[in-house]
Design an enzyme around this catalytic site. Structure first.
Site, PDB file in Angstrom:
ATOM      1  N   ILE A 156       0.846  -1.192   0.000  1.00  0.00           N
ATOM      2  CA  ILE A 156       0.000   0.000   0.000  1.00  0.00           C
ATOM      3  C   ILE A 156       0.882   1.243   0.000  1.00  0.00           C
ATOM      4  O   ILE A 156       1.531   1.569   1.004  1.00  0.00           O
ATOM      5  CB  ILE A 156      -0.971   0.006   1.191  1.00  0.00           C
ATOM      6  CG1 ILE A 156      -1.739  -1.324   1.263  1.00  0.00           C
ATOM      7  CG2 ILE A 156      -1.916   1.195   1.085  1.00  0.00           C
ATOM      8  CD1 ILE A 156      -2.494  -1.679   0.001  1.00  0.00           C
ATOM      9  N   GLU A 361      -1.206  -2.121 -10.370  1.00  0.00           N
ATOM     10  CA  GLU A 361      -2.497  -1.749 -10.966  1.00  0.00           C
ATOM     11  C   GLU A 361      -2.889  -2.690 -12.105  1.00  0.00           C
ATOM     12  O   GLU A 361      -3.450  -2.283 -13.116  1.00  0.00           O
ATOM     13  CB  GLU A 361      -2.492  -0.284 -11.415  1.00  0.00           C
ATOM     14  CG  GLU A 361      -2.427   0.648 -10.214  1.00  0.00           C
ATOM     15  CD  GLU A 361      -2.706   2.084 -10.560  1.00  0.00           C
ATOM     16  OE1 GLU A 361      -3.621   2.342 -11.363  1.00  0.00           O
ATOM     17  OE2 GLU A 361      -2.006   2.955 -10.015  1.00  0.00           O
TER      18      GLU A 361
END
Length: 380
Positions: A156, A361
């Protein structure tokens, strides 16, 4: 596709390029070598309104189009990919609020995020649920007028530095992707612990963490409505893939420009390296791939603003641009020879920074799945 920009957008791009060149680029090597979070660069971007270029004016953004935004991201990435990574992770968080939040939540969070007062993080990925969010194990259960959240998240970006985290968790374990919801977690919430920053190959100034969660959140922390998290996350990732494509362009272009300068100056025998046909062909391949990726990225950005579905366009742009960045940076290092391998020049950093673009992503393989499914569905 309309690739025209208005005067405001051109002014934003010009200012961003100046800040990237004069403020961000001189700090890039320091961030990389010291593994220091790129706070100064984000502050410089905030001062020109860059932290909200993905947002409409009504929520504090600059109100520019996605093509102009992509040009800004490209400029930042060319100067410092770590800064671009932290910036676009912030966009993932604010896009989550923009697309999935209530009007009250948008008014509460977005203007301060756009001004740079608040930094966001986007917490979707888990150790056992990377490319398929429906497999996530993080759970949110109703408890005492709110929600008890338990689980972990991994990789993250901005997590510890962030003032808020948009967290995705299962609120209905039996409903598959329809059981995923999103939550707003403010900095300082009890019951969240962070790992040390991961020791990454590249993007060393954009820190990533693993999160362990056992926290209580009030009902107001639910972003939008229960069960809408998966659709929000997928829409956010469609937008984010255009930004990753733009990042790829920035890194690849920096490597190409470094190569052009190098081959003019580097003497091999009586002639500069640029005089040899092998060099010229390699440069031509690098340029052709970069321009192809740029057109696909601009097309995806234009489609993003059109209001039409653009999943196919964003996946294609992300796939081609990320692969292009890998090819161009590697070719640039080859042209530099041994000089490209040492840390005195930024080229080896470009190579390391570019490698993650084919992974985060959505990996290149995931993009191919998205593309092929879109093509097959269109034939039904």
């Amino acid at each position: 596709m309309n690739f025209e920009l208005d005067q405001v957008e051109l002014a934003v791009i010009e200012t961003a390029e100046k800040v990237a060149r004069e403020v961000i680029q001189p700090l890039a090597q320091h961030y990389d070598e010291s593994e220091t979070f790129c706070a100064e660069s984000l502050k410089a971007l905030a001062e020109l309104g860059g932290m909200g270029i993905n947002l409409p004016e009504e929520y504090g953004g600059l109100g520019i189009g996605s093509l102009a935004m992509s040009r800004v991201v490209e400029a930042v990435a060319g100067a410092c990919a770590s800064t671009a990574s932290a910036l676009t992770a912030h966009f993932l968080a604010t896009d989550s609020i923009l697309l999935g939040g209530t009007e009250a939540q948008k008014q509460q969070w977005l203007p301060r995020a756009a001004s740079g007062e608040l930094l966001g993080a986007f917490a979707l990925t888990e150790p056992a649920a990377g490319s398929n969010p429906a497999d996530m194990r993080c759970r949110a259960q109703r408890e005492d007028g709110g929600w008890r959240v338990r689980g972990s998240k991994h990789y993250i970006t901005n997590a510890r530095e962030a003032d808020f985290i948009v967290l995705y968790a299962k609120t209905d374990a039996e409903a598959g992707h329809k059981g995923i919801s999103a939550f707003m977690i403010a900095k300082g919430t009890e019951g969240i612990s962070f790992s040390s920053p991961e020791k990454t190959m590249g993007l060393r100034g954009s820190t990533i963490y693993e999160l362990a969660l056992d926290c209580w959140l009030p009902d107001s922390a639910l972003l939008g409505v229960e069960g809408a998290g998966f659709n929000t996350a997928m829409a956010v990732l469609d937008r984010g893939r255009v930004e990753v494509a733009a990042m790829s362009l920035g890194i690849a272009n920096a490597a190409l420009q470094a190569s052009l300068n190098w081959v003019r100056e580097r003497q091999i025998g009586p002639k500069p390296l640029a005089a040899y046909q092998g060099t010229q062909w390699r440069l031509a391949d690098m340029y052709a791939q970069l321009e192809s990726a740029r057109m696909l990225t601009w097309k995806a950005a234009a489609r993003r603003d059109s209001g039409e579905r653009f999943s196919l366009d964003s996946a294609t742009a992300k796939l081609v641009a990320a692969e292009c960045a890998g090819f161009v940076t590697d070719a640039a290092l080859q042209l530099h020879g041994g000089y490209g391998y040492i840390r005195d020049l930024p080229l080896e950093r470009y190579v390391r920074d570019a490698r993650i673009l084919r992974i985060f992503e959505g990996t290149s393989e995931v993009q191919k799945i998205i593309i092929s499914r879109s093509l097959l569905d269109a034939q039904r």
